[in-house]
Design a protein around this motif. Sequence first.
Motif, short mmCIF file in Angstrom:
data_model
loop_
_atom_site.label_atom_id
_atom_site.label_comp_id
_atom_site.label_asym_id
_atom_site.label_seq_id
_atom_site.Cartn_x
_atom_site.Cartn_y
_atom_site.Cartn_z
N LEU A 119 5.46 34.82 -25.29
CA LEU A 119 5.65 36.24 -25.63
C LEU A 119 4.33 37.03 -25.58
CD1 LEU A 119 7.98 35.79 -28.74
CD2 LEU A 119 8.68 36.57 -26.47
N ARG A 120 3.28 36.44 -25.02
CA ARG A 120 1.95 37.05 -25.08
C ARG A 120 1.87 38.43 -24.44
NH1 ARG A 120 2.33 33.34 -21.22
NH2 ARG A 120 1.39 33.68 -19.16
N ASP A 121 2.75 38.72 -23.49
CA ASP A 121 2.74 40.04 -22.84
C ASP A 121 3.79 40.97 -23.42
OD1 ASP A 121 0.68 39.29 -21.09
OD2 ASP A 121 2.10 38.34 -19.72
N THR A 122 4.46 40.53 -24.48
CA THR A 122 5.49 41.34 -25.15
C THR A 122 4.83 42.25 -26.18
OG1 THR A 122 7.01 39.48 -24.90
CG2 THR A 122 7.66 41.21 -26.45
N PRO A 123 5.33 43.46 -26.38
CA PRO A 123 4.77 44.33 -27.43
C PRO A 123 4.66 43.59 -28.76
CG PRO A 123 6.34 45.56 -26.12
CD PRO A 123 6.41 44.15 -25.63
#
Length: 240
Positions: A52-56
Amino acid sequence: MRALLLAIGFLTRLPVPVHAYDDVRTKAASLAWYPLVGVLIGLLLGVLAWLLRDTPSMLSAALLVAAWVALTGALHLDGLADSADAWIGGMGDREKTLAIMKDPRSGPAGVVALVLALMLKFAALASLGPTPWAALLLAPTLARAGLAALFLTTPYVRSGGLGTALADAPRQACGLALLLTAVGCALFGGRGLLALLLAAAVFGIWRQACLTRLGGCTGDTAGALAEMLEVALLVGLAVR
């Protein structure tokens, strides 16, 4: 290995072989594996955080909290709610406090405690950024180490409760597990030391409260300890 499987099966919703639950002695021995199960929970949450590192950040934090609850089956949240209701409703009386903890219904204090715990976890994770791996590993590990320390040092006062068998846990193995947990925290440098100090403070305060009110601990107060440790560590590492 059966004791490890039992610890995984009890503290998480991960599937384990049914035969792991057969021997009462295995349940006592499983206490020494609690910190390692915390490491496993932290690693699984860390993998999810990486995905989820690129998720808000707010959405990522919400998904991490949801996964955390699903992975543990809300086991300790139930203890937190019951303890909150009992501590307020018991009005200082030991027997009344124990009776309220046995009631499966949740009152206003329990609901508020759940909301606050989940809200603080969410806010802390959102504040830690896209890679909160150290916090995700330290919080569940020290929370489960706290459970081992509690059952190792505190009388269990609920006759026939879920934690009865844990009172006979092997002290040497549990002590070694706690020592290795402390050494592992040291590998994280300042963050690990802060987490260890916070965990010791929360553990000491809650253990004394349980001794004063009940003369010992119950499964519900153990669950409450785990949740309070996780919240304190996540918040402490977020504001560090």
